[in-house]
Design a protein around this motif. Structure first.
Motif, PDB file in Angstrom:
ATOM      1  N   GLU A  73      14.963  38.358 -28.831  1.00  0.00           N
ATOM      2  CA  GLU A  73      14.423  38.015 -30.143  1.00  0.00           C
ATOM      3  C   GLU A  73      13.036  37.396 -30.025  1.00  0.00           C
ATOM      4  O   GLU A  73      12.147  37.669 -30.842  1.00  0.00           O
ATOM      5  CB  GLU A  73      15.369  37.062 -30.865  1.00  0.00           C
ATOM      6  CG  GLU A  73      16.647  37.725 -31.351  1.00  0.00           C
ATOM      7  CD  GLU A  73      17.602  36.748 -31.999  1.00  0.00           C
ATOM      8  OE1 GLU A  73      18.490  37.199 -32.738  1.00  0.00           O
ATOM      9  OE2 GLU A  73      17.467  35.525 -31.745  1.00  0.00           O
ATOM     10  N   HIS A  74      12.845  36.573 -29.001  1.00  0.00           N
ATOM     11  CA  HIS A  74      11.533  35.970 -28.776  1.00  0.00           C
ATOM     12  C   HIS A  74      10.487  37.055 -28.521  1.00  0.00           C
ATOM     13  O   HIS A  74       9.372  37.004 -29.080  1.00  0.00           O
ATOM     14  CB  HIS A  74      11.593  35.007 -27.589  1.00  0.00           C
ATOM     15  CG  HIS A  74      10.255  34.533 -27.126  1.00  0.00           C
ATOM     16  ND1 HIS A  74       9.551  33.536 -27.770  1.00  0.00           N
ATOM     17  CD2 HIS A  74       9.463  34.931 -26.080  1.00  0.00           C
ATOM     18  CE1 HIS A  74       8.402  33.335 -27.156  1.00  0.00           C
ATOM     19  NE2 HIS A  74       8.321  34.164 -26.127  1.00  0.00           N
ATOM     20  N   LEU A  75      10.826  38.027 -27.697  1.00  0.00           N
ATOM     21  CA  LEU A  75       9.882  39.106 -27.403  1.00  0.00           C
ATOM     22  C   LEU A  75       9.556  39.909 -28.661  1.00  0.00           C
ATOM     23  O   LEU A  75       8.393  40.240 -28.917  1.00  0.00           O
ATOM     24  CB  LEU A  75      10.455  40.020 -26.322  1.00  0.00           C
ATOM     25  CG  LEU A  75      10.575  39.416 -24.916  1.00  0.00           C
ATOM     26  CD1 LEU A  75      11.346  40.359 -23.998  1.00  0.00           C
ATOM     27  CD2 LEU A  75       9.202  39.108 -24.331  1.00  0.00           C
TER      28      LEU A  75
ATOM     29  N   LEU B 159      10.170  32.987 -22.166  1.00  0.00           N
ATOM     30  CA  LEU B 159       9.953  32.201 -23.374  1.00  0.00           C
ATOM     31  C   LEU B 159       8.618  31.469 -23.318  1.00  0.00           C
ATOM     32  O   LEU B 159       8.075  31.081 -24.358  1.00  0.00           O
ATOM     33  CB  LEU B 159      11.099  31.208 -23.584  1.00  0.00           C
ATOM     34  CG  LEU B 159      12.485  31.828 -23.813  1.00  0.00           C
ATOM     35  CD1 LEU B 159      13.552  30.744 -23.812  1.00  0.00           C
ATOM     36  CD2 LEU B 159      12.514  32.607 -25.125  1.00  0.00           C
ATOM     37  N   GLY B 160       8.082  31.295 -22.108  1.00  0.00           N
ATOM     38  CA  GLY B 160       6.819  30.579 -21.954  1.00  0.00           C
ATOM     39  C   GLY B 160       5.724  31.398 -21.326  1.00  0.00           C
ATOM     40  O   GLY B 160       4.694  30.844 -20.921  1.00  0.00           O
ATOM     41  N   LEU B 161       5.914  32.719 -21.223  1.00  0.00           N
ATOM     42  CA  LEU B 161       4.920  33.589 -20.602  1.00  0.00           C
ATOM     43  C   LEU B 161       4.538  34.726 -21.542  1.00  0.00           C
ATOM     44  O   LEU B 161       5.336  35.133 -22.395  1.00  0.00           O
ATOM     45  CB  LEU B 161       5.469  34.181 -19.301  1.00  0.00           C
ATOM     46  CG  LEU B 161       5.665  33.235 -18.118  1.00  0.00           C
ATOM     47  CD1 LEU B 161       6.374  33.975 -16.988  1.00  0.00           C
ATOM     48  CD2 LEU B 161       4.331  32.696 -17.628  1.00  0.00           C
ATOM     49  N   ASP B 162       3.346  35.263 -21.348  1.00  0.00           N
ATOM     50  CA  ASP B 162       2.912  36.436 -22.096  1.00  0.00           C
ATOM     51  C   ASP B 162       3.023  37.655 -21.192  1.00  0.00           C
ATOM     52  O   ASP B 162       2.221  37.829 -20.272  1.00  0.00           O
ATOM     53  CB  ASP B 162       1.467  36.256 -22.561  1.00  0.00           C
ATOM     54  CG  ASP B 162       0.961  37.474 -23.333  1.00  0.00           C
ATOM     55  OD1 ASP B 162       1.767  38.381 -23.610  1.00  0.00           O
ATOM     56  OD2 ASP B 162      -0.251  37.508 -23.647  1.00  0.00           O
ATOM     57  N   PRO B 163       4.028  38.518 -21.431  1.00  0.00           N
ATOM     58  CA  PRO B 163       4.220  39.667 -20.539  1.00  0.00           C
ATOM     59  C   PRO B 163       3.407  40.890 -20.917  1.00  0.00           C
ATOM     60  O   PRO B 163       3.695  41.991 -20.441  1.00  0.00           O
ATOM     61  CB  PRO B 163       5.720  39.941 -20.698  1.00  0.00           C
ATOM     62  CG  PRO B 163       5.993  39.582 -22.128  1.00  0.00           C
ATOM     63  CD  PRO B 163       5.068  38.425 -22.455  1.00  0.00           C
ATOM     64  N   ALA B 164       2.389  40.725 -21.747  1.00  0.00           N
ATOM     65  CA  ALA B 164       1.608  41.881 -22.209  1.00  0.00           C
ATOM     66  C   ALA B 164       1.095  42.766 -21.068  1.00  0.00           C
ATOM     67  O   ALA B 164       1.089  44.001 -21.202  1.00  0.00           O
ATOM     68  CB  ALA B 164       0.453  41.416 -23.090  1.00  0.00           C
TER      69      ALA B 164
ATOM     70  N   TRP C 124      21.672  33.761 -22.564  1.00  0.00           N
ATOM     71  CA  TRP C 124      20.394  33.656 -23.260  1.00  0.00           C
ATOM     72  C   TRP C 124      19.759  35.022 -23.554  1.00  0.00           C
ATOM     73  O   TRP C 124      18.621  35.090 -24.015  1.00  0.00           O
ATOM     74  CB  TRP C 124      19.408  32.824 -22.426  1.00  0.00           C
ATOM     75  CG  TRP C 124      19.504  33.068 -20.947  1.00  0.00           C
ATOM     76  CD1 TRP C 124      20.123  32.280 -20.027  1.00  0.00           C
ATOM     77  CD2 TRP C 124      18.991  34.206 -20.215  1.00  0.00           C
ATOM     78  NE1 TRP C 124      20.020  32.828 -18.770  1.00  0.00           N
ATOM     79  CE2 TRP C 124      19.329  34.008 -18.859  1.00  0.00           C
ATOM     80  CE3 TRP C 124      18.270  35.332 -20.579  1.00  0.00           C
ATOM     81  CZ2 TRP C 124      18.984  34.918 -17.870  1.00  0.00           C
ATOM     82  CZ3 TRP C 124      17.923  36.261 -19.605  1.00  0.00           C
ATOM     83  CH2 TRP C 124      18.289  36.044 -18.259  1.00  0.00           C
ATOM     84  N   ASP C 125      20.473  36.111 -23.320  1.00  0.00           N
ATOM     85  CA  ASP C 125      19.847  37.433 -23.437  1.00  0.00           C
ATOM     86  C   ASP C 125      19.308  37.713 -24.834  1.00  0.00           C
ATOM     87  O   ASP C 125      18.166  38.141 -25.002  1.00  0.00           O
ATOM     88  CB  ASP C 125      20.810  38.535 -22.990  1.00  0.00           C
ATOM     89  CG  ASP C 125      22.148  38.494 -23.711  1.00  0.00           C
ATOM     90  OD1 ASP C 125      22.414  37.521 -24.442  1.00  0.00           O
ATOM     91  OD2 ASP C 125      22.944  39.445 -23.552  1.00  0.00           O
ATOM     92  N   VAL C 126      20.112  37.446 -25.854  1.00  0.00           N
ATOM     93  CA  VAL C 126      19.686  37.732 -27.221  1.00  0.00           C
ATOM     94  C   VAL C 126      18.499  36.851 -27.614  1.00  0.00           C
ATOM     95  O   VAL C 126      17.549  37.316 -28.260  1.00  0.00           O
ATOM     96  CB  VAL C 126      20.857  37.554 -28.199  1.00  0.00           C
ATOM     97  CG1 VAL C 126      20.375  37.605 -29.647  1.00  0.00           C
ATOM     98  CG2 VAL C 126      21.915  38.634 -27.961  1.00  0.00           C
TER      99      VAL C 126
END
Length: 236
Positions: A123-125, A90-95, A117-119
């Motif tokens: 959804e955030h991604l 939620l606080g990282l950019d996994p690009a 918290w999976d969904v």
């Protein structure tokens, strides 16, 4: 064929132990008819920083590249990762962990218990422009007990990947994998290859089994889905 989930990069995880084993796996992939694959070593950002993982992955890719220098492999090899889904995303950019040149992100769910918290993380991604592809969805014990929960992941915008080995098994997870393909819920199949002996690539056998059991159209949909994701597109 396209293999989106492999552990071929040497010395990074429980996949290829060294360059020699990585080369053997690549040879087996070629023999299976694979012309494009993604190297997806395990990545857990709750235990290792993103820069540290990327540095290790780059070193392994360099070692494999040196071993392949001048060789005509006939395989388009790209980098990615099998990213453990975690609230830290939620606080990282996994690009940097996406399949090279795409926004497709292979994600692995926690194993024994479904997180609350999976969904939300999926959804955030999706809202951030990523395409989460849930790895080997048929293998999670809680999915085997409650297969309908995958619809929550799909509703969140995630896609589902099944393992080739599961598709040929006469087991609960094999039945689940085939049911997901039959229902059109699996976007792609992949080998999840780790070892020439214990988990060799077997996409050709899996696709042949799907074609015999569910019809050639089902196998073509899986192959087309994998090719689309490799190109950074959602399967049509």
């Amino acid at each position: 064929m396209t293999d989106l989930h492999t552990h071929i990069l040497p010395g990074l995880d429980d996949g290829a132990r060294d360059v020699h084993e990585a080369l053997r796996l690549l040879g087996l992939e070629r023999a299976q008819g694979v012309s494009a694959l993604v190297c997806t070593p395990h990545c857990d950002l709750s235990r290792e920083s993103l820069p540290a993982f990327c540095k290790r992955r780059a070193g392994a890719a360099l070692a494999l590249g040196r071993a392949l220098r001048g060789a005509q492999t006939g395989v388009d090899i790209r980098l990615g990762a099998e990213l453990r889904l975690d609230p830290c995303l939620l606080g990282l950019d996994p690009a940097p962990l996406c399949f090279s040149g795409t926004r497709v992100l292979l994600v692995e769910m926690p194993w024994d218990l479904r997180p609350i918290w999976d969904v939300r993380v999926l959804e955030h991604l999706v809202n951030a422009g990523f395409v989460p592809l849930v790895a080997h969805v048929e293998r999670y014990p809680y999915v085997q007990r409650h297969p309908q929960l995958v619809e929550e992941w799909r509703k969140a915008g995630a896609l589902l990947q099944v393992n080739a080995a599961s598709l040929t098994e006469r087991s609960p997870r094999g039945q689940l994998a085939m049911a997901l393909v039959r229902a059109g819920r699996a976007a792609a199949a992949a080998s999840d290859t780790h070892s020439p002996l214990h988990r060799p690539p077997n996409l050709r056998e899996a696709m042949a089994h799907v074609a015999r059991t569910l019809g050639p159209g089902a196998a073509r949909r899986l192959e087309a889905g994998a090719a689309a994701l490799f190109a950074g597109k959602r399967p049509g």
